[in-house]
Design a protein around this motif. Structure first.
Motif, short mmCIF file in Angstrom:
data_model
loop_
_atom_site.label_atom_id
_atom_site.label_comp_id
_atom_site.label_asym_id
_atom_site.label_seq_id
_atom_site.Cartn_x
_atom_site.Cartn_y
_atom_site.Cartn_z
N ASP A 67 -5.08 -2.57 -2.61
CA ASP A 67 -6.31 -2.27 -1.87
C ASP A 67 -6.50 -3.37 -0.82
OD1 ASP A 67 -8.86 -1.94 -0.89
OD2 ASP A 67 -9.86 -1.94 -2.83
N THR A 72 0.85 -1.19 0.00
CA THR A 72 0.00 0.00 0.00
C THR A 72 0.88 1.24 0.00
OG1 THR A 72 -0.13 0.06 2.42
CG2 THR A 72 -1.85 -1.17 1.27
N PHE A 83 -9.45 -5.71 -1.32
CA PHE A 83 -9.60 -6.40 -2.60
C PHE A 83 -9.76 -7.90 -2.34
CE2 PHE A 83 -8.14 -8.50 -6.44
CZ PHE A 83 -8.71 -7.73 -7.45
#
Length: 242
Positions: A147, A121, A150
């Protein structure tokens, strides 16, 4: 004080002590040794050993040096490093034979997998995207996740190797996903700035690079150059095997 070599020598207790000190520097400069030991749930002997590892004869000298470090940080908050400095720091350690061995071992692990999943990230997310593209360009099917929410279904994770990228190695969004991957007995390779971090310890293979973290006001702007170099090196080693 707190050089990369010193940090790499810390054991688990000393690493927790270091993390507490870095987050409470102002407070620690006024603490007694017993107060610091109690706050970090370690013995005073551990604190003294930690002081010696940081080239201090005792806790009093350690606090003096900590005050000096704090003063330096305050006066240089808005001073950025030369772009060459981080590269020099990394390449000073680049020739260590252990690093090449870890790259080769990770490449062997990846070569046996059906695909690679990069996770990261922030700045590490950008590196994850680049890593997935670079690996795919060299013939290794790869995808990236930046993400934390996700959905990564079991079919995607089956017989895959996850490459986790994190400067701190403590990313709260990455850790839960890695725990799930670990439970499924899939392999994890991590690239972090610290081999004592949680993500590093969860990994089957950790490749750490140790450059001094850099902040500009509240933003972590630690260079990602070593990550870029290591990802490309790893991808090329995999392509040699395949």
């Amino acid at each position: 004080m707190f050089t990369n070599e010193q940090i790499s020598s810390y054991n688990d207790l000393e690493m927790s002590l270091f993390n507490y000190i870095m987050q409470n520097m102002d407070k620690v400069t006024y603490m007694r040794i017993r107060e610091l030991a109690d706050a970090t749930h370690v013995s005073t002997t551990t604190v003294l050993r930690f002081c010696k590892k940081n080239d201090c004869e005792g806790f009093s000298e350690f606090k003096v040096k900590l005050k000096m470090l704090l003063s330096q940080q305050r006066t240089s908050t808005r001073t950025l490093k030369s772009p060459h400095q981080a590269a020099y720091e990394f390449f000073e350690r680049f020739q260590h034979p252990n690093l090449e061995e870890k790259i080769k071992n990770a490449a062997q692990l990846i070569s046996k997998a059906s695909g690679v999943i990069f996770i990261g990230t922030g700045s590490s997310g950008i590196m994850a995207e680049y890593g997935a593209r670079y690996f795919s360009s060299l013939g290794t099917f790869s995808m990236y996740i930046d993400d934390p929410h996700f959905p990564v279904h079991a079919k995607m994770r089956k017989n895959s190797v996850t490459i986790a990228l994190s400067t701190s190695g403590e990313n709260p969004f990455t850790l839960p996903l890695l725990k799930q991957i670990k439970q499924e007995k899939n392999k994890i390779v991590s690239i972090t700035n610290n081999r004592q971090s949680t993500i590093a310890k969860m990994s089957d293979i950790n490749i750490s690079y140790y450059v001094a973290e850099e902040f500009y006001e509240s933003a972590n702007i630690t260079t990602q150059f070593p990550v870029l170099f290591l990802v490309e090196w790893l991808a090329k080693e995999v392509s040699k095997i395949e």
